[in-house]
Design an enzyme around this catalytic site. Structure first.
Site, mmCIF file in Angstrom:
data_model
loop_
_atom_site.group_PDB
_atom_site.id
_atom_site.type_symbol
_atom_site.label_atom_id
_atom_site.label_comp_id
_atom_site.label_asym_id
_atom_site.label_seq_id
_atom_site.Cartn_x
_atom_site.Cartn_y
_atom_site.Cartn_z
ATOM 1 C CE LYS A 66 -2.980 4.893 0.335
ATOM 2 N NZ LYS A 66 -4.416 4.769 0.045
ATOM 3 C CB THR A 90 -3.804 3.023 -3.761
ATOM 4 O OG1 THR A 90 -3.921 2.988 -2.327
ATOM 5 C CG2 THR A 90 -4.362 4.316 -4.293
ATOM 6 C CG ASP A 138 -2.950 2.081 6.808
ATOM 7 O OD1 ASP A 138 -3.155 0.886 7.114
ATOM 8 O OD2 ASP A 138 -3.858 2.841 6.426
ATOM 9 C CG ASP A 145 -2.176 0.885 0.960
ATOM 10 O OD1 ASP A 145 -2.419 1.247 -0.213
ATOM 11 O OD2 ASP A 145 -2.869 1.230 1.931
ATOM 12 C CG ASN A 188 -0.601 4.449 3.530
ATOM 13 O OD1 ASN A 188 -1.395 5.084 4.212
ATOM 14 N ND2 ASN A 188 -0.969 3.407 2.815
#
Length: 460
Positions: free
Chosen positions: A275, A310, A291, A273, A278
């Site tokens: 991005k 995402t 996260d 994840d 995060n």
């Protein structure tokens, strides 16, 4: 998924039966199995021609072949061919007898993949001094309870949770981030597995580039995760305010992320994840991953089939449901570098399906903005190769290949690990309760019903 697993398992078994390969670790065999290509031959076809350069390795998986050379008149039947080719020329020809299926790997792929996942980061976290510090920390946190904290304000909100800044009542100079998750919401969306996986992974993630989880609590309505407070704000907020970053700034934040991923990958954990939202900054301006809801311990050389992430950051093999491993994080790293340098990710459509279709067209179809330098563009393209085995960071030297890339030339990796180099941006943090680097969030007025039935979180 089942077909893919069966084929992968067969290929790995074939490789394991080759004497030269028996000493290779499981994760390397698994990577080799990924790059084997099936080639079919008809009766009489040449598989190998005498005098040709030996740059390809063949395993006959079905059928038989005959070997013949000018110096040997007799034909030898072989149902299994297992000689790894060197740069020399072929001393004999091999032709198919009937229909033959071969598994083929070229020399370049073989050279790139032989070598284990480099355990780069384990060593520095395993000293007696570090172990003693972690033990003292664990002893301290095992004695605190929820009532020992005051809630100051909300730092962030997500789909399943909100994050509060809390202060230790008997030591006002110590603040933490308390992630509060609604049990009812977790149960309604069947996220129990993800939450427990997040807890398990974070409790073991002792890296300066990953946010620390100190302990967890629960009551009838909520689950709580007591985290390290990083008060420098989200990287996403800084990117939004600045529009884009220059090479030096991007290099620093990417370096922090690479260190975090190296730590996870060397332990068989994929993050999934990545991005800017995060990535959070501490008071020095150093970046940390937060996260871990999508993180998963798959083990070295193993794959997983869960569709998550995402849309703009999802690797093509996830979209195509081919199974993915830590190389999916290498892809996302390329997307992150592009977004930090340009202000927006390379692949984006008006809805997720359009985004996925653009991703499947490949990075070579994307026009790079002028502000992205040649060496940065080269790094992005090498991280975002469609074939996971060709991606930088997923080959024999692991993450070292990324660190040695031209774009990182002269970057002080040791200084980054030791925290001695200056960050490109130092946030203003005025004490342990300063939340000024975060957006304002209203109070949560939704009070969920108590959850009496669920026994799934007993270990929380």
């Amino acid at each position: 998924m089942r077909t893919g697993l069966i084929k992968h398992s067969q290929y790995t078994d074939f490789l394991r039966s080759v004497p030269s390969f028996q000493s290779l670790p499981e994760d390397v065999l698994s990577k080799l199995a990924d790059v084997l290509e099936e080639t079919h031959y008809s009766d009489g076809d040449y598989i190998i021609r005498q005098g040709a350069t030996g740059d390809t390795f063949f395993i006959i998986s079905e059928g038989q072949s005959t070997q013949h050379s000018n110096s040997h008149s007799e034909s030898v039947f072989i149902s299994f061919l297992s000689s790894l080719c060197r740069e020399d020329v072929r001393t004999a020809s091999v032709t198919a007898v009937g229909d033959v299926t071969c598994l083929v790997i070229d020399r370049e792929s073989f050279k790139q993949l032989i070598g284990g996942l480099d355990d780069v980061n384990s060593k520095q976290y395993d000293s007696d001094e570090v172990k003693a510090k972690l033990q003292a920390e664990a002893d301290f946190f095992s004695s605190v309870s929820l009532s020992d904290f005051n809630i100051i304000c909300t730092l962030g909100m997500g789909g399943f949770s909100r994050v509060e800044l809390v202060q230790l009542k008997n030591d006002p100079n110590r603040s933490f981030a308390l992630k509060v998750l609604k049990k009812r919401h977790i149960l309604d969306t069947s996220q129990q597995g993800h939450i427990l996986s997040e807890r398990r992974i974070m409790m073991e993630a002792h890296s300066p580039f990953i946010i620390r989880l100190y302990r967890t609590f629960r009551d009838p309505k909520y689950l709580y995760m007591l985290l390290e407070a990083c008060l420098g704000g989200e990287l996403w907020t800084l990117l939004r305010d600045r529009g884009s970053f220059d090479d030096g700034t991007t290099r620093f934040y990417t370096g922090c992320v690479i260190e975090a991923l190296a730590f996870l990958h060397s332990r068989g954990i994929i993050y999934r994840d990545l991005k800017p939202e995060n990535i959070i900054l501490d008071h020095r301006g150093y970046a940390k991953l937060v996260d871990f809801g999508f993180a998963k311990k798959v083990g070295l050389g193993k794959k997983t089939w869960t569709f998550c992430g995402t849309p703009e950051y999802v690797a093509p093999e996830i979209i195509l449901n081919k199974g993915h491993d830590s190389s999916a994080d290498c892809w996302s790293l390329g997307i992150l570098v592009f977004e930090l340098l340009s202000g927006s990710p390379p692949f984006s459509g008006s809805d997720p399906m359009k985004t996925y279709n653009i991703i499947l067209r490949g990075i070579d179809m994307i026009e790079f903005p002028k502000k992205i330098t040649k060496s940065a563009a080269n790094l992005v393209k090498r991280l975002c190769r469609d074939n996971p085995s060709e991606r930088l960071g997923n080959q024999k030297n692991g993450v070292k290949d990324i660190q040695k890339h031209k774009w990182f030339e002269g970057f002080n990796w040791d200084g980054l690990r030791q925290g001695t180099i200056d960050s490109p941006y130092t946030p203003t943090v005025d004490g342990p309760l300063d939340n000024s680097n975060f957006d304002y969030f209203p109070e949560d007025t939704d009070d969920p019903p108590p959850d009496e039935e669920s026994g799934w979180d007993l270990e929380f």
